[in-house]
Design a protein around this motif. Structure first.
Motif, short mmCIF file in Angstrom:
data_model
loop_
_atom_site.label_atom_id
_atom_site.label_comp_id
_atom_site.label_asym_id
_atom_site.label_seq_id
_atom_site.Cartn_x
_atom_site.Cartn_y
_atom_site.Cartn_z
N CYS A 221 0.84 -1.19 0.00
CA CYS A 221 0.00 0.00 0.00
C CYS A 221 0.87 1.25 0.00
O CYS A 221 2.10 1.19 0.20
CB CYS A 221 -0.92 -0.01 1.23
N GLU A 222 0.26 2.38 -0.19
CA GLU A 222 0.96 3.65 -0.26
C GLU A 222 1.69 4.00 1.03
O GLU A 222 2.60 4.84 1.03
CB GLU A 222 -0.05 4.77 -0.56
N CYS A 223 1.30 3.36 2.13
CA CYS A 223 1.85 3.72 3.43
C CYS A 223 3.35 3.46 3.53
O CYS A 223 4.03 4.07 4.35
CB CYS A 223 1.10 2.98 4.54
N TYR A 224 3.87 2.53 2.72
CA TYR A 224 5.31 2.29 2.74
C TYR A 224 6.09 3.53 2.31
O TYR A 224 7.18 3.80 2.81
CB TYR A 224 5.68 1.12 1.84
N ARG A 225 5.51 4.30 1.39
CA ARG A 225 6.20 5.46 0.84
C ARG A 225 5.87 6.75 1.58
O ARG A 225 6.32 7.82 1.18
CB ARG A 225 5.84 5.60 -0.64
N ARG A 226 5.10 6.65 2.65
CA ARG A 226 4.68 7.84 3.37
C ARG A 226 5.02 7.73 4.85
O ARG A 226 5.42 6.70 5.35
CB ARG A 226 3.16 8.05 3.20
N GLY A 227 4.83 8.84 5.55
CA GLY A 227 5.02 8.85 7.00
C GLY A 227 6.42 8.45 7.39
O GLY A 227 7.41 8.82 6.77
N GLY A 228 6.53 7.66 8.46
CA GLY A 228 7.83 7.32 9.02
C GLY A 228 8.66 6.41 8.15
O GLY A 228 9.86 6.31 8.33
N ASP A 229 8.03 5.74 7.16
CA ASP A 229 8.81 4.83 6.30
C ASP A 229 9.66 5.59 5.30
O ASP A 229 10.65 5.08 4.79
CB ASP A 229 7.87 3.89 5.54
#
Length: 232
Positions: A221-229
Motif C-alpha cells: 500500500c501507499e503507506c510504505y512510501r509515506r510517513g515514518g517509512d
C-alpha cells in the motif's frame, strides 16, 4: 530507504548524523550490547531505564491485549532508538519491546541521556526529529490498519523488514507474522502465496526470500512510501 541505510551500515543512523563532539559525548555514556531474536527489552508498565540505539538487526514495539493477542505498533532498526520516549521524561512502557532479528545496539542510561541532551542541543534535536518521524509513522499506520487489506499490509511489512536486514532472506514463521500483523495465520498464508505467485518472494517453512523488490513495492500500500517509512 534500503539503499541509504546500507550505505550507512554498520552503525546507528542517528549517532552517525551527529557532529563529532556530540557523537563522542554520546558514545562516552553508551555501552555496546548484543541481542538475540526474541530478547525482550521491556514489558508493558515496566520503567524504561535505557535507550537502545540500534546498530544492526531490528526490534518491534508490540501491543499486547488482555486475551493474549499481539500486533506490532512500531518497527525500529538502525534508523532509530528503542525506548525513545524516555529520552524526554521518565516513562513507563505501553508495549512490549522485543528483538525480531539478532543484532547489536548502544545502550544508554535514560537519565544520563536526558542530562546530556539538556547540555547538547544537537543531540536533543536529532532525537526530536526522529520522534517526529515516528509520530508520522504511527499516524499513517492507524489509517493503514483500518483501510488497507492484509495483502497490502503484508507486502509493506516485508519491505520494512527488508530495509533493516542484510541480504534478501527473512526467517519469519506464519505464527510470528500473524502476531505482528494482528491477522489469522490463514490470512498471512494467503497473502504470502499471492506474493509468491507474483514472483515477488519465495516462501517456504518460515523462510521468506525477496526475489523482486520492485514487485513487492507494487503490491504494498501507499503507506510504505509515506510517513515514518519515507526516510530523508
Amino acid at each position: 530507504m534500503r539503499e541509504l541505510m546500507n550505505r550507512l551500515s554498520p552503525g546507528n543512523r542517528l549517532i552517525q548524523g551527529l557532529n563529532p563532539d556530540d557523537r563522542d559525548a554520546l558514545l562516552a555514556i553508551a555501552t555496546p550490547v548484543e541481542f538475540a531474536p526474541g530478547h525482550v527489552f521491556s514489558e508493558p508498565d515496566d520503567a524504561i531505564e535505557h535507550l537502545h540505539f540500534i546498530d544492526n538487526g531490528f526490534c518491534s514495539s508490540v501491543a499486547v491485549l488482555e486475551d493474549g493477542r499481539t500486533v506490532e505498533t512500531v518497527m525500529i532498526g538502525r534508523e532509530g532508538v528503542l525506548g525513545v520516549v524516555a529520552s524526554v521524561v521518565p516513562h513507563h512502557a505501553h508495549t512490549r519491546s522485543v528483538a525480531q532479528v539478532a543484532g547489536t545496539a548502544r545502550r544508554v542510561d535514560a537519565a544520563k541521556f536526558r542530562a546530556l541532551s539538556a547540555q547538547r542541543p544537537g543531540v536533543r534535536d536529532a532525537v526530536a526529529e526522529y520522534m517526529a518521524r515516528l509520530q508520522g509513522e504511527l499516524e499513517q499506520s492507524a489509517a493503514c490498519n483500518a483501510l488497507h487489506h492484509a495483502g497490502q499490509r503484508f507486502a509493506k511489512w516485508l519491505l520494512r523488514c527488508h530495509d533493516r536486514v542484510e541480504g534478501d532472506t527473512l526467517n519469519l514463521t506464519q505464527e510470528y507474522l500473524a502476531s505482528m500483523l494482528g491477522s489469522q495465520r490463514t490470512t498471512v498464508n494467503e497473502a504470502a502465496q499471492g506474493l509468491q505467485k507474483a514472483g515477488a518472494i519465495a516462501y517456504s517453512r518460515g523462510r521468506i526470500t525477496v526475489l523482486d523488490r520492485a514487485a513487492l513495492e507494487r503490491a504494498a500500500c501507499e503507506c510504505y512510501r509515506r510517513g515514518g517509512d519515507r526516510q530523508p
